[in-house]
Design a protein around this motif. Sequence first.
Motif, PDB file in Angstrom:
ATOM      1  N   GLY A 181       0.790  -1.224   0.000  1.00 38.55           N
ATOM      2  CA  GLY A 181       0.000   0.000   0.000  1.00 38.55           C
ATOM      3  C   GLY A 181       0.824   1.277   0.000  1.00 38.55           C
ATOM      4  N   MET A 182       2.159   1.168   0.110  1.00 38.41           N
ATOM      5  CA  MET A 182       3.000   2.364   0.128  1.00 38.41           C
ATOM      6  C   MET A 182       3.729   2.504  -1.207  1.00 38.41           C
ATOM      7  SD  MET A 182       6.075   3.495   2.718  1.00 38.41           S
ATOM      8  CE  MET A 182       7.280   2.413   1.965  1.00 38.41           C
ATOM      9  N   GLU A 183       3.650   3.679  -1.786  1.00 35.22           N
ATOM     10  CA  GLU A 183       4.287   3.923  -3.071  1.00 35.22           C
ATOM     11  C   GLU A 183       5.766   4.284  -2.869  1.00 35.22           C
ATOM     12  OE1 GLU A 183       3.878   6.859  -6.979  1.00 35.22           O
ATOM     13  OE2 GLU A 183       2.274   6.773  -5.479  1.00 35.22           O
ATOM     14  N   ILE A 184       6.625   3.594  -3.613  1.00 35.20           N
ATOM     15  CA  ILE A 184       8.066   3.844  -3.559  1.00 35.20           C
ATOM     16  C   ILE A 184       8.502   4.374  -4.915  1.00 35.20           C
ATOM     17  CG2 ILE A 184      10.350   2.815  -3.258  1.00 35.20           C
ATOM     18  CD1 ILE A 184       9.063   0.710  -1.490  1.00 35.20           C
ATOM     19  N   ASN A 185       9.124   5.551  -4.901  1.00 36.42           N
ATOM     20  CA  ASN A 185       9.566   6.189  -6.137  1.00 36.42           C
ATOM     21  C   ASN A 185      11.090   6.232  -6.196  1.00 36.42           C
ATOM     22  OD1 ASN A 185       6.889   7.733  -5.173  1.00 36.42           O
ATOM     23  ND2 ASN A 185       6.899   7.605  -7.400  1.00 36.42           N
ATOM     24  N   LEU A 186      11.632   5.949  -7.372  1.00 30.79           N
ATOM     25  CA  LEU A 186      13.071   6.099  -7.557  1.00 30.79           C
ATOM     26  C   LEU A 186      13.420   7.583  -7.569  1.00 30.79           C
ATOM     27  CD1 LEU A 186      14.246   3.567 -10.299  1.00 30.79           C
ATOM     28  CD2 LEU A 186      14.982   3.663  -7.926  1.00 30.79           C
ATOM     29  N   PRO A 187      14.446   7.997  -6.846  1.00 24.12           N
ATOM     30  CA  PRO A 187      14.849   9.405  -6.891  1.00 24.12           C
ATOM     31  C   PRO A 187      15.562   9.714  -8.200  1.00 24.12           C
ATOM     32  CG  PRO A 187      16.395   8.148  -5.548  1.00 24.12           C
ATOM     33  CD  PRO A 187      15.285   7.202  -5.917  1.00 24.12           C
ATOM     34  N   SER A 188      15.794  10.979  -8.426  1.00 27.09           N
ATOM     35  CA  SER A 188      16.557  11.381  -9.609  1.00 27.09           C
ATOM     36  C   SER A 188      18.023  10.980  -9.426  1.00 27.09           C
ATOM     37  CB  SER A 188      16.453  12.894  -9.803  1.00 27.09           C
ATOM     38  OG  SER A 188      17.070  13.564  -8.697  1.00 27.09           O
ATOM     39  N   LEU A 189      18.783  10.989 -10.520  1.00 26.12           N
ATOM     40  CA  LEU A 189      20.202  10.648 -10.437  1.00 26.12           C
ATOM     41  C   LEU A 189      20.940  11.628  -9.535  1.00 26.12           C
ATOM     42  CD1 LEU A 189      22.665   9.017 -11.353  1.00 26.12           C
ATOM     43  CD2 LEU A 189      22.860  10.558 -13.325  1.00 26.12           C
ATOM     44  N   ARG A 190      20.593  12.896  -9.618  1.00 29.20           N
ATOM     45  CA  ARG A 190      21.241  13.908  -8.780  1.00 29.20           C
ATOM     46  C   ARG A 190      21.007  13.629  -7.301  1.00 29.20           C
ATOM     47  NH1 ARG A 190      20.027  20.453  -9.188  1.00 29.20           N
ATOM     48  NH2 ARG A 190      21.466  21.107  -7.529  1.00 29.20           N
ATOM     49  N   MET A 191      19.768  13.276  -6.959  1.00 30.79           N
ATOM     50  CA  MET A 191      19.460  12.978  -5.570  1.00 30.79           C
ATOM     51  C   MET A 191      20.166  11.703  -5.121  1.00 30.79           C
ATOM     52  SD  MET A 191      15.715  12.532  -3.720  1.00 30.79           S
ATOM     53  CE  MET A 191      15.275  14.253  -4.050  1.00 30.79           C
ATOM     54  N   ALA A 192      20.252  10.707  -5.996  1.00 31.22           N
ATOM     55  CA  ALA A 192      20.921   9.452  -5.661  1.00 31.22           C
ATOM     56  C   ALA A 192      22.412   9.669  -5.410  1.00 31.22           C
ATOM     57  CB  ALA A 192      20.714   8.435  -6.776  1.00 31.22           C
ATOM     58  N   VAL A 193      23.044  10.496  -6.231  1.00 32.01           N
ATOM     59  CA  VAL A 193      24.464  10.802  -6.032  1.00 32.01           C
ATOM     60  C   VAL A 193      24.664  11.511  -4.687  1.00 32.01           C
ATOM     61  CG1 VAL A 193      26.409  12.196  -6.874  1.00 32.01           C
ATOM     62  CG2 VAL A 193      25.032  10.874  -8.490  1.00 32.01           C
ATOM     63  N   LEU A 194      23.744  12.424  -4.364  1.00 28.60           N
ATOM     64  CA  LEU A 194      23.815  13.125  -3.077  1.00 28.60           C
ATOM     65  C   LEU A 194      23.648  12.137  -1.924  1.00 28.60           C
ATOM     66  CD1 LEU A 194      24.042  15.799  -1.556  1.00 28.60           C
ATOM     67  CD2 LEU A 194      21.571  16.092  -1.831  1.00 28.60           C
ATOM     68  N   GLN A 195      22.768  11.163  -2.086  1.00 29.11           N
ATOM     69  CA  GLN A 195      22.593  10.119  -1.073  1.00 29.11           C
ATOM     70  C   GLN A 195      23.903   9.383  -0.806  1.00 29.11           C
ATOM     71  OE1 GLN A 195      18.871   8.252  -3.014  1.00 29.11           O
ATOM     72  NE2 GLN A 195      18.766   7.596  -0.893  1.00 29.11           N
ATOM     73  N   LEU A 196      24.528   8.906  -1.867  1.00 28.38           N
ATOM     74  CA  LEU A 196      25.772   8.146  -1.719  1.00 28.38           C
ATOM     75  C   LEU A 196      26.870   8.999  -1.093  1.00 28.38           C
ATOM     76  CD1 LEU A 196      24.208   6.150  -3.484  1.00 28.38           C
ATOM     77  CD2 LEU A 196      26.286   5.784  -4.826  1.00 28.38           C
ATOM     78  N   ALA A 197      26.931  10.273  -1.494  1.00 28.12           N
ATOM     79  CA  ALA A 197      27.969  11.162  -0.965  1.00 28.12           C
ATOM     80  C   ALA A 197      27.771  11.423   0.526  1.00 28.12           C
ATOM     81  CB  ALA A 197      27.974  12.481  -1.741  1.00 28.12           C
ATOM     82  N   LEU A 198      26.532  11.740   0.929  1.00 21.70           N
ATOM     83  CA  LEU A 198      26.266  12.020   2.346  1.00 21.70           C
ATOM     84  C   LEU A 198      26.434  10.771   3.208  1.00 21.70           C
ATOM     85  CD1 LEU A 198      23.217  14.460   2.634  1.00 21.70           C
ATOM     86  CD2 LEU A 198      25.604  14.888   3.187  1.00 21.70           C
ATOM     87  N   GLY A 199      25.959   9.631   2.698  1.00 26.25           N
ATOM     88  CA  GLY A 199      26.099   8.388   3.444  1.00 26.25           C
ATOM     89  C   GLY A 199      27.557   8.033   3.666  1.00 26.25           C
ATOM     90  N   ALA A 200      28.359   8.137   2.604  1.00 24.92           N
ATOM     91  CA  ALA A 200      29.790   7.832   2.714  1.00 24.92           C
ATOM     92  C   ALA A 200      30.490   8.830   3.638  1.00 24.92           C
ATOM     93  CB  ALA A 200      30.437   7.850   1.328  1.00 24.92           C
ATOM     94  N   LEU A 201      30.089  10.100   3.568  1.00 22.55           N
ATOM     95  CA  LEU A 201      30.693  11.124   4.420  1.00 22.55           C
ATOM     96  C   LEU A 201      30.442  10.822   5.891  1.00 22.55           C
ATOM     97  CD1 LEU A 201      32.103  13.827   4.910  1.00 22.55           C
ATOM     98  CD2 LEU A 201      29.901  14.968   4.528  1.00 22.55           C
ATOM     99  N   ASN A 202      29.225  10.388   6.231  1.00 19.72           N
ATOM    100  CA  ASN A 202      28.921  10.115   7.631  1.00 19.72           C
ATOM    101  C   ASN A 202      29.768   8.959   8.169  1.00 19.72           C
ATOM    102  OD1 ASN A 202      27.315  10.548  10.059  1.00 19.72           O
ATOM    103  ND2 ASN A 202      26.425   8.558   9.608  1.00 19.72           N
ATOM    104  N   TRP A 203      29.906   7.887   7.399  1.00 17.74           N
ATOM    105  CA  TRP A 203      30.749   6.777   7.825  1.00 17.74           C
ATOM    106  C   TRP A 203      32.207   7.211   7.956  1.00 17.74           C
ATOM    107  CZ3 TRP A 203      29.125   2.301   9.762  1.00 17.74           C
ATOM    108  CH2 TRP A 203      27.823   1.889   9.504  1.00 17.74           C
ATOM    109  N   SER A 204      32.641   8.090   7.074  1.00 13.39           N
ATOM    110  CA  SER A 204      34.026   8.583   7.128  1.00 13.39           C
ATOM    111  C   SER A 204      34.258   9.419   8.387  1.00 13.39           C
ATOM    112  CB  SER A 204      34.339   9.422   5.885  1.00 13.39           C
ATOM    113  OG  SER A 204      34.182   8.662   4.704  1.00 13.39           O
ATOM    114  N   LEU A 205      33.281  10.249   8.746  1.00  4.94           N
ATOM    115  CA  LEU A 205      33.392  11.061   9.959  1.00  4.94           C
ATOM    116  C   LEU A 205      33.374  10.191  11.214  1.00  4.94           C
ATOM    117  CD1 LEU A 205      31.032  14.010   8.957  1.00  4.94           C
ATOM    118  CD2 LEU A 205      33.499  14.167   9.362  1.00  4.94           C
ATOM    119  N   MET A 206      32.564   9.150  11.202  1.00  8.07           N
ATOM    120  CA  MET A 206      32.514   8.221  12.323  1.00  8.07           C
ATOM    121  C   MET A 206      33.894   7.590  12.543  1.00  8.07           C
ATOM    122  SD  MET A 206      29.880   4.998  12.802  1.00  8.07           S
ATOM    123  CE  MET A 206      28.670   5.870  11.807  1.00  8.07           C
ATOM    124  N   ALA A 207      34.514   7.159  11.446  1.00  9.57           N
ATOM    125  CA  ALA A 207      35.854   6.573  11.541  1.00  9.57           C
ATOM    126  C   ALA A 207      36.873   7.602  11.992  1.00  9.57           C
ATOM    127  CB  ALA A 207      36.262   5.989  10.186  1.00  9.57           C
TER     128      ALA A 207
END
Length: 333
Positions: free
Chosen positions: A211-237
Motif C-alpha cells: 500500500g505504500m508507493e516507492i519512487n526512484l529518486p533522480s540521479l542527482r538525488m541518488a548521487v547526493l545520497q551516496l555522498a552524504l552516506g559515505a561522508l557520515n561513515w568517514s566522519l565516524m571513523a
Amino acid sequence: MNHSEAHTAPRDAHAPEQAKPKSRWSRWKRPLTLVFFLLLIVLFTALARRIDWSEVFTTLADFKLRTLLIAAALTIASFITYAGFDLIGRTYIRQKLGWRQILPVGVISYAFNLNLSAWVGGIAMRYRLYSRLGVSTGNIAKILGLSLATNWFGYMTLAGVVFSSGLVTMPPGWKLSSDALQGVGVLLLLISAGYLLACRFSKRRAWTVRGMEINLPSLRMAVLQLALGALNWSLMAAVIFTLLPSKLEYPVVLGVLLISSIAGVITHIPAGLGVLEAVFVALLQHEVSRGSLIAGLIAYRAIYFILPLLITVVMYLVIEAKAKALRVKPGVK
C-alpha cells in the motif's frame, strides 16, 4: 410557517450535536503513547546498567583536552550529516518542512538509533516526532526509507572502495580471507553503480509495496545520497581515529569500522556493545596494544554514543513541549 419552511428552518443553536465516532487510531493513540514512554524508560535503565561509568570517566581523564575537542567536533559534524539524510527526504516527499524542524528530528533519531536499536531510534522515534509535527504516516515512511537507503548505499560505496583497494588485510585463520574481502568490495561497488544506473535509466519510477508507493529518486538525488552516506561513515571513523594511537593509519581504522558494523547488524546488539571492540582488537592487536585500543573505543562510545544521547533526551522533551507550534500548517504539502 408552511410545511416547506418547517423543513428548511435552522436547527436550534442549543440542540446537542451528534458526537463523531472516534477513529481506531484516536482510541489507541493515548495507550500507545504511554507504552512508548514506558519502553524508553526501560531501555534507558538497561543501557545505564550496562555502562561502567567509572571506567568511562577515568578513560576520558587520560586524554588531552585538545584530542577530546577534536573528537567532539567530528561527532557534531557526523550528526549534522546524518540529519541531512532527512533533508533529502523533505525534497523527496515535496513537503514544506523547515530545516529547523527536520534537523533536530534527524539528530535525535540518530542518537536513539545508536544506543537503543534501529526499531526505537530509526523507526519509532521518527514516527513519533514527525507525526507530532503534522507529517502523514505515508510521508514518514518515505523519509525513513530514503534515510535507510542513504545510509546503506553510502556504506556500500565507501566499503566497496576500501575493501577492493586491499587496504584492510584479514588476520590468518579468519573464515573471510583478504582476497575474499576484495571480492566483497567489488560486489558492493557494482550494487552502488546499479542503483545509480536505475535512478538514471529506469523507465519504471514507482512501485507499490503493501500500500505504500516507492519512487526512484533522480540521479542527482541518488548521487547526493551516496555522498552524504559515505561522508557520515568517514566522519565516524575519523572520531575513532582521533582517539586511537597515532601509529594507526586512517584508511585501516575506516576499514575495520566498516567490517565491525556488519558484525553489529548481524548480532542485533543495541549500540553494538562488545562487537565493535572485539573486531578492532582482533584486527589491530598486532599493530598496537589491546589496552590502547580498548581505551580509545571507550572514549569513542562516551563521545559518540552516550553524550549525544544525554543531549538529545533534552532536545526530545523540548520538541514534545513545542510540537503544536512546530506543526506543519493544514493544507501545506
